[in-house]
Structure formats: structure tokens, C-alpha cells
Design a protein around this motif. Structure first.
Motif, PDB file in Angstrom:
ATOM      1  N   UNK A 157       0.833  -1.205   0.000  1.00  0.00           N
ATOM      2  CA  UNK A 157       0.000   0.000   0.000  1.00  0.00           C
ATOM      3  C   UNK A 157       0.868   1.256   0.000  1.00  0.00           C
ATOM      4  N   UNK A 158       1.923   1.251   0.823  1.00  0.00           N
ATOM      5  CA  UNK A 158       2.802   2.415   0.896  1.00  0.00           C
ATOM      6  C   UNK A 158       3.545   2.623  -0.412  1.00  0.00           C
ATOM      7  N   UNK A 159       4.035   1.526  -0.998  1.00  0.00           N
ATOM      8  CA  UNK A 159       4.798   1.628  -2.247  1.00  0.00           C
ATOM      9  C   UNK A 159       3.926   2.124  -3.388  1.00  0.00           C
ATOM     10  N   UNK A 160       2.747   1.563  -3.537  1.00  0.00           N
ATOM     11  CA  UNK A 160       1.854   1.981  -4.621  1.00  0.00           C
ATOM     12  C   UNK A 160       1.421   3.432  -4.427  1.00  0.00           C
ATOM     13  N   UNK A 161       1.141   3.785  -3.179  1.00  0.00           N
ATOM     14  CA  UNK A 161       0.746   5.173  -2.904  1.00  0.00           C
ATOM     15  C   UNK A 161       1.857   6.140  -3.296  1.00  0.00           C
ATOM     16  N   UNK A 162       3.080   5.801  -2.892  1.00  0.00           N
ATOM     17  CA  UNK A 162       4.214   6.664  -3.235  1.00  0.00           C
ATOM     18  C   UNK A 162       4.441   6.703  -4.737  1.00  0.00           C
ATOM     19  N   UNK A 163       4.291   5.580  -5.416  1.00  0.00           N
ATOM     20  CA  UNK A 163       4.495   5.510  -6.858  1.00  0.00           C
ATOM     21  C   UNK A 163       3.524   6.421  -7.596  1.00  0.00           C
ATOM     22  N   UNK A 164       2.280   6.410  -7.178  1.00  0.00           N
ATOM     23  CA  UNK A 164       1.279   7.247  -7.848  1.00  0.00           C
ATOM     24  C   UNK A 164       1.513   8.720  -7.535  1.00  0.00           C
ATOM     25  N   UNK A 165       1.862   9.022  -6.287  1.00  0.00           N
ATOM     26  CA  UNK A 165       2.081  10.424  -5.917  1.00  0.00           C
ATOM     27  C   UNK A 165       3.265  11.032  -6.657  1.00  0.00           C
ATOM     28  N   UNK A 166       4.262  10.214  -6.974  1.00  0.00           N
ATOM     29  CA  UNK A 166       5.415  10.719  -7.714  1.00  0.00           C
ATOM     30  C   UNK A 166       5.073  11.057  -9.161  1.00  0.00           C
ATOM     31  N   UNK A 167       3.914  10.581  -9.625  1.00  0.00           N
ATOM     32  CA  UNK A 167       3.504  10.818 -11.012  1.00  0.00           C
ATOM     33  C   UNK A 167       2.570  12.020 -11.143  1.00  0.00           C
ATOM     34  N   UNK A 168       2.623  12.943 -10.156  1.00  0.00           N
ATOM     35  CA  UNK A 168       1.746  14.132 -10.228  1.00  0.00           C
ATOM     36  C   UNK A 168       1.975  14.923 -11.511  1.00  0.00           C
ATOM     37  N   UNK A 169       3.241  15.122 -11.851  1.00  0.00           N
ATOM     38  CA  UNK A 169       3.537  15.905 -13.054  1.00  0.00           C
ATOM     39  C   UNK A 169       3.014  15.242 -14.307  1.00  0.00           C
ATOM     40  N   UNK A 170       3.184  13.914 -14.400  1.00  0.00           N
ATOM     41  CA  UNK A 170       2.685  13.197 -15.579  1.00  0.00           C
ATOM     42  C   UNK A 170       1.165  13.249 -15.631  1.00  0.00           C
ATOM     43  N   UNK A 171       0.512  13.137 -14.476  1.00  0.00           N
ATOM     44  CA  UNK A 171      -0.960  13.245 -14.457  1.00  0.00           C
ATOM     45  C   UNK A 171      -1.402  14.618 -14.941  1.00  0.00           C
ATOM     46  N   UNK A 172      -0.692  15.664 -14.471  1.00  0.00           N
ATOM     47  CA  UNK A 172      -1.044  17.009 -14.911  1.00  0.00           C
ATOM     48  C   UNK A 172      -0.867  17.190 -16.400  1.00  0.00           C
ATOM     49  N   UNK A 173       0.209  16.619 -16.960  1.00  0.00           N
ATOM     50  CA  UNK A 173       0.442  16.724 -18.399  1.00  0.00           C
ATOM     51  C   UNK A 173      -0.647  16.014 -19.190  1.00  0.00           C
ATOM     52  N   UNK A 174      -0.984  14.786 -18.752  1.00  0.00           N
ATOM     53  CA  UNK A 174      -2.025  14.024 -19.448  1.00  0.00           C
ATOM     54  C   UNK A 174      -3.369  14.732 -19.371  1.00  0.00           C
ATOM     55  N   UNK A 175      -3.641  15.293 -18.213  1.00  0.00           N
ATOM     56  CA  UNK A 175      -4.923  15.987 -18.059  1.00  0.00           C
ATOM     57  C   UNK A 175      -4.965  17.246 -18.907  1.00  0.00           C
ATOM     58  N   UNK A 176      -3.833  17.928 -19.011  1.00  0.00           N
ATOM     59  CA  UNK A 176      -3.780  19.134 -19.847  1.00  0.00           C
ATOM     60  C   UNK A 176      -3.913  18.790 -21.319  1.00  0.00           C
ATOM     61  N   UNK A 177      -3.460  17.617 -21.723  1.00  0.00           N
ATOM     62  CA  UNK A 177      -3.573  17.188 -23.121  1.00  0.00           C
ATOM     63  C   UNK A 177      -4.961  16.687 -23.468  1.00  0.00           C
ATOM     64  N   UNK A 178      -5.857  16.616 -22.491  1.00  0.00           N
ATOM     65  CA  UNK A 178      -7.234  16.256 -22.780  1.00  0.00           C
ATOM     66  C   UNK A 178      -7.649  14.858 -22.385  1.00  0.00           C
ATOM     67  N   UNK A 179      -6.778  14.107 -21.744  1.00  0.00           N
ATOM     68  CA  UNK A 179      -7.151  12.762 -21.302  1.00  0.00           C
ATOM     69  C   UNK A 179      -8.162  12.853 -20.152  1.00  0.00           C
ATOM     70  N   UNK A 180      -9.127  11.948 -20.181  1.00  0.00           N
ATOM     71  CA  UNK A 180     -10.134  11.929 -19.136  1.00  0.00           C
ATOM     72  C   UNK A 180      -9.610  11.338 -17.830  1.00  0.00           C
TER      73      UNK A 180
END
Length: 666
Positions: A157-180
Motif C-alpha cells: 500500500x505504501x509503495x503503490x501510494x508513493x508511486x502514484x504520488x510521484x507521477x503528479x507531473x505526468x498526471x497534470x500533463x495528461x490531463x492538460x492534453x485532454x485525457x479523461x
């Protein structure tokens, strides 16, 4: 004759359902064979009584001849006194022979009572021993996997949580490009799910095929060859479901929380938490006495409460599992030590052929140079009942001289551990009997002695006993309960040294009135054998617990460093040496490790107590015992793991790219 029931072959042989089914089948066999037993009794009686009937017919013919002779003599007038006495003696002799034949016929009818001895698999010593060992392993297996999974779930749980949180920038980029939101969340859920499925598959193979084969290989006494191990699909499905729940659940929760944020906020680093006073700052006079680095460590611990709590839980869980592994082995071994060194103080039980031979046997034993003391006792294997609950194979012991009984058996109150004597009224019972029957001091129990009536007695005390189910009574208490004095036919013997086969053979040869000899060393060896069998299995769990603890520490430490790269790079830029930066982080780990180890001690005692309670059988109980060596090993392992993690941390901190870490995304 062996009876085979195909419908029982696919059931678990040590389950309650199987035992109930065996009882029902045994009852059916009894009903089926009862007419055959009666027919056999009639056949045997017919053959024996036919011979007796022939004897009666011959006697009848002899008596007819005697009566005819008497009548002939009367007719001829030859009935003098001497002749009549002779005829009367002959008639009396015939009548005596007739009575003897009648008595013989009665004895034949009583003796010719054929019976069948019904034995099931549970009556075989090897089968029972294997079942009890399986029960103890099952008790361990029902607890350890749960804690393993909790710790593994914590890491995942801790590892997956940390892995996803480290991808904030990638999530922001994908969301800005129009991904749902759904598309963004799906890629992290799919990644976590793939990892969960892969781990569950590897774990299923190792857990279902490899480890059971290792365990079975340790029981070569009972298992000639390793049988086919069925695939436990239910356990695999449950483990896979829980694994996917942890991995996919963590990825889903964190990714959903992040994608709700605007793209602009996701493309920037997460804002640091606002500072606030911690509890130690509010303690008058304490905070100003702390050094600067101590204040920083306590502030950091307070700021990262969740990570600190997970570290404490991980260390406490690992320490508890290691202590439990050692505690199981120590408790089983201690049961034998307590039973045969402190509770039972005699070395052998010698049984005479008849109660009248007891004096001869006792005198013969006293003449032996190895004998220190003897005590005549009455022993019987009884059945105890109460409220439709039954305990079989309970040993009832009545000493001839209760005043000397403490020299041979030390009676200690189960609750207070104080020494007690045999009461003149009521009996004392072992804890397992009281526990199975759900009775306590003052309650009534029913005792059924073979070939005697069932009596009801009161429990005067519950005494400490670890191996076997026992009841002790004084001669007066026995006579009040059964209405007659006990027939003493056994002798408890204390010797200068442990009796050997040579000594018992000499006792048997010195007195042919000895029926048998039972050595306490043989029973103690059974407990030692039990401990030896569980030793490798316990070591497997200890090794796995140690590995899991190290993985927890290593993983949480990596997350700690990853979350604080900006902070650590800053203090390095300010002039801190590598050693000082390492101690800056390690000081927090040491504090958390100390708290986790102390918490693990308490949790380990609770867990050990629960496991040994589940591992008890109807004849054996285990005292909760964890040797200081186990605590020392647990502490050393955790210290070693922490030192290894600190060293790895030191090497990583030396390679930190301070420029890259201090770059801002703003």
C-alpha cells in the motif's frame, strides 16, 4: 477385519465432520455385527454345553443303576447298615458331580461372551501423533500468514501510494492534453493490478507446492513418500483477491484524489505542510534542554506521522513474529521440563499382577540399590462427564499415604501456583479436564471407572499439569465417592538416576509378580520429539519473518529519502557533511526502531499466547514461555537490519544530485 468406506476417503481425516462420520459408520457396523456376535456366542455355548449335557446323562444313568441296586438289595433283605452307608455315599458323590456340572455350565455361559474390538484410525498411535502435529502446524499456519499479509499489505500500500504520488507531473500533463480522469486512473490501476497478479502467481506456487513439500519432508517418520499435494484454489483465490484489493485499492484511491486537482496544480510540487508546535514543545523545561538535532528529529517525526506509524508497525510486526517463532519452540519444550522435572517427581510406575502382590513388589523394589523412595498408589483410566461433554483416558491416581504424595507429585494450584495437599473430600483435576468440561472449583463431575458404577464428585482444586489428563484423590475421598477402599496395585518409584532398560529388566527378573513398568523418561522423550519436529518449521517462519522485516525497513526508508530529497539537498548545500546528513535521517529511524521493538515485545507475547493455545491438544497444554535469548535475537536482528539500511542510506545520500533536487517546477 478391515472395513472401508469410500464416501469418507475424500474428507479431511482430522476434521470434526470426519470424526462424526466415523462414529456414525462405527455404530452402523456395530448394529450389523451384533447378531453375528450373538450367533457366535450361541454356537460356542452349544458346543461346550453339549459336552456337559453328556456328562449329566451319564450321571443320570449311574443314578438309575444305583436306585435299581438299592431296590434289589431291599427285595433280597440285604439292607444292612454298612451297605446302606456305601449306597448313600455313592448317591452323595453323584449329586456333588451333578452340582459341579451345573456350576461348570453356568461358568461356560458367563465366560463365553465373545465381543468385538472396534478400532478406527484415531486409535493408531502414529495416526494420532501425525494428527496432533498437523494441529500444531495448523495453529501456526492460521496466524503467521495473517501477520505476513498485514506487513506485506503495509509495504504494498505504501509503495503503490508513493508511486502514484510521484507521477503528479505526468498526471497534470495528461490531463492538460485532454485525457479523461478514467483513462488516467486506469493506467495506474492496470500497472498495480499487473504487479498484484504476478506476485500472487509466484506466491501461489511457492506457498502451495514448495513450502508444503519442505514441511512434509521433515515428517519422514509418518510420511514414507511425499504424496501429491492438491492445489488449494480457495486459499489462492483469497490471497489473490486480498492482494489485488491492496494494490488496486491503493492505486485507485490515490490516483482519484490526484486527478481531481487542476492540471496547473498537478504540474507544481505539492505545497509543504504548515508548521505547528509538537507535544514536546508544550512540556515546560523539556524543549529547551534538547539539542538542535534532537529538536529537528522530533519535529520531523511529528510532521510525518503516517510514515512513522507504518515504520513502527513494520518493526513491531517483524519483532512479534520472530518472538512468536522462538516462543512456540520454547513453550513446547518448557511443557516437558515443567511436567517431568517439577510436577512429576518420580521416575517409574511399577504395576503388580494382583493387589495382594503389592507388598512383595514394593519390598523387592526397596532392596534395589537404585531406589530412593516408593509409594503405593491405585491407578485407573476413567471417563469423566459433565453437561454432555466427555473426557476419555483420564488417569485417576489415589496414593496410599497422602502425606508422602508431595515427594512424588507436586500439586500446585493452577491460579495461584501455591502448593496444596490432597483434600479429604472432593478431587483435584488437571486444567485441560476443567477446560474441556467447562467446570471450575466447586462444580460436580461424573467419573466412570471400568467395571464400576458411575459416581459424582466435587472438584476441590484445579492443579497445574501439562501432559496428560489426570485426577488425584485421597483414599478417604475415594472411599466416600465409590463406597469402598481402593485396591492399591501400583508403586511410584524414585531412583538415584534415570532408570535404564537394564534396571527395569533386573526389577522384572527379581520379582515375577511385576506386571509391567512405565518410565517417565519415555513420556519426556515424546515431548522432546515434538519440539524437535517443530524446530525446522519454526525456523522457516523466523527466517521469513526476518526477511519480511528487512523488506519493510528498506522500503519505508527509501520512501523517506525520496520524499525528502529537497530537504536533504538543502542541508547539504548549507554545509552538512555526508556523515551528518546520514545521522540526520538515521536518528529518526533509530527512535522509531526502539518504539517498534518495545511494541513488538508486547505483541509477540500476545501472539505467542494465542498460537500455543490453539496448538494445544486434548492431552497437552503449553505454558507461555519466551526465553531471554529470543528477545536478544529479535533485538539483534532489528539492529542489524537498521544498520544495513543506514549504510545503504549513507551510500545513497552521497550520490544525491543536489542541483536536480533543488530545481523548481514553478
Amino acid at each position: 477385519m478391515q472395513v472401508y468406506f469410500p464416501e469418507l476417503q475424500n474428507q479431511k481425516m482430522f476434521s470434526d465432520k470426519y470424526q462424526r462420520a466415523v462414529k456414525q459408520k462405527t455404530a452402523q457396523v456395530r448394529r450389523h455385527l451384533t447378531p453375528a456376535v450373538k450367533k457366535r456366542r450361541q454356537s460356542l455355548a452349544k458346543t461346550a454345553l453339549a459336552q456337559i449335557e453328556q456328562g449329566k446323562q451319564k450321571l443320570a444313568q449311574s443314578r438309575q443303576k444305583l436306585v435299581a441296586a438299592q431296590q434289589t438289595l431291599k427285595q433280597q433283605g440285604l439292607t444292612n447298615a454298612s451297605t446302606m452307608r456305601t449306597l448313600q455315599r455313592q448317591e452323595a458323590k453323584l449329586q456333588q458331580q451333578r452340582r459341579q456340572l451345573d456350576q461348570q455350565a453356568q461358568r461356560v455361559k458367563q465366560a463365553l461372551q465373545p465381543s468385538l474390538l472396534y478400532q478406527t484410525r484415531q486409535d493408531l498411535p502414529g495416526f494420532t501423533g501425525y494428527g496432533e502435529s498437523s494441529q500444531r502446524i495448523a495453529a501456526i499456519a492460521n496466524v503467521f500468514p495473517l501477520f505476513f499479509f498485514l506487513l506485506a499489505g503495509l509495504i504494498t500500500f505504501t509503495t503503490v501510494t508513493r508511486m502514484v504520488e510521484e507521477q503528479r507531473g505526468q498526471m497534470g500533463t495528461l490531463k492538460a492534453l485532454g485525457y479523461g480522469k478514467g483513462a488516467i486512473v486506469f493506467q495506474y490501476v492496470a500497472y498495480a493490478g499487473l504487479a498484484g497478479i504476478s506476485g500472487a502467481a509466484v506466491g501461489a506456487v511457492l506457498g502451495n507446492q514448495l513450502i508444503p513439500r519442505i514441511v512434509l519432508a521433515m515428517y519422514q517418520e509418518y510420511v514414507v513418500e511425499i504424496v501429491k499435494i492438491p492445489v488449494d484454489w480457495r486459499a489462492i483465490a483469497l490471497a489473490a483477491l486480498l492482494t489485488l484489493l491492496v494494490t488496486i485499492g491503493a492505486a485507485t484511491l490515490v490516483s482519484l484524489r490526484e486527478v481531481r486537482t487542476t492540471p496547473a496544480a498537478l504540474l507544481r510540487p505539492r505545497a509543504p505542510r504548515a508548521a505547528h508546535k509538537i507535544f514536546l514543545e508544550r512540556v515546560p523545561g523539556l524543549w529547551r534542554r534538547l539539542r538542535f538535532f534532537q529538536k529537528i528529529s522530533y519535529r520531523n517525526l511529528s510532521r510525518a506521522k503516517l510514515r512513522g506509524l507504518m515504520t513502527i508497525l513494520g518493526i513491531a510486526g517483524g519483532t512479534a513474529l520472530i518472538l512468536t517463532g522462538f516462543g512456540i519452540a520454547c513453550s513446547i519444550k518448557e511443557a516437558g521440563n515443567q511436567q517431568f522435572q517439577h510436577v512429576l517427581r518420580y521416575d517409574a510406575v511399577v504395576r503388580a499382577r494382583q493387589p495382594k502382590d503389592l507388598t512383595s513388589v514394593q519390598n523387592s523394589l526397596k532392596r534395589s540399590a537404585a531406589t530412593r523412595a516408593t509409594l503405593p498408589v491405585y491407578t485407573a483410566v476413567v471417563q469423566v462427564n459433565q453437561r454432555q461433554k466427555t473426557v476419555r483416558d483420564v488417569t485417576l491416581t489415589v496414593p496410599k499415604n497422602p502425606g508422602q504424595f508431595d515427594q512424588f507429585v507436586r500439586l500446585r494450584d493452577y491460579q495461584s501456583n501455591h502448593s496444596i495437599g490432597l483434600p479429604t473430600r472432593g478431587v483435584v483435576v488437571s486444567p485441560k479436564v476443567a477446560r474441556i468440561l467447562h467446570v471450575q472449583v466447586g462444580d460436580q463431575i461424573k467419573i466412570r471407572v471400568p467395571n464400576q458404577k458411575t459416581v459424582q464428585v466435587r472438584i476441590a482444586k484445579v492443579v497445574t499439569n501439562y501432559a496428560g489428563n489426570v485426577i488425584y484423590a485421597s483414599p478417604s475421598a475415594y472411599q466416600r465417592a465409590f463406597g469402598h477402599a481402593p485396591n492399591f496395585a501400583s508403586v511410584l518409584v524414585k531412583t538415584d538416576h534415570q532408570p535404564s532398560a537394564r534396571l527395569t529388566k533386573r526389577w522384572m527378573s527379581d520379582n515375577d509378580k511385576i506386571l509391567g513398568i512405565s518410565l517417565m523418561a519415555d513420556q519426556a522423550e515424546m515431548i522432546q520429539k515434538m519440539t524437535k519436529q517443530l524446530g525446522p518449521i519454526v525456523m522457516i517462519f523466523i527466517g521469513l519473518s526476518a526477511i519480511l522485516s528487512f523488506v519493510v525497513l528498506y522500503n519505508l526508508n527509501n520512501i523517506n529519502i525520496a520524499e525528502r530529497l529537497y530537504e536533504l539537498s538543502t542541508i547539504k548545500v548549507l554545509g552538512f557533511y555526508n556523515r551528518e546528513v546520514t545521522l540526520y535521517v538515521a536518528r529518526e529511524s533509530i527512535i522509531l526502531a526502539i518504539i517498534g521493538i518495545l511494541a513488538g515485545f508486547g505483541l509477540g507475547n500476545l501472539l505467542t499466547g494465542y498460537v500455543i493455545r490453539q496448538a494445544e491438544t486434548n492431552n497437552v497444554i503449553f505454558p507461555l514461555t519466551i526465553k531471554p535469548f529470543a528477545y536478544l535475537v529479535a533485538i539483534l536482528l532489528m539492529v542489524i537490519f537498521n544498520l544495513i539500511v543506514v549504510y545503504i542510506t549513507h551510500r545513497k545520500l552521497q550520490k544525491i544530485d543536489m542541483v536536480a533536487a533543488l530545481k523548481s517546477n514553478d
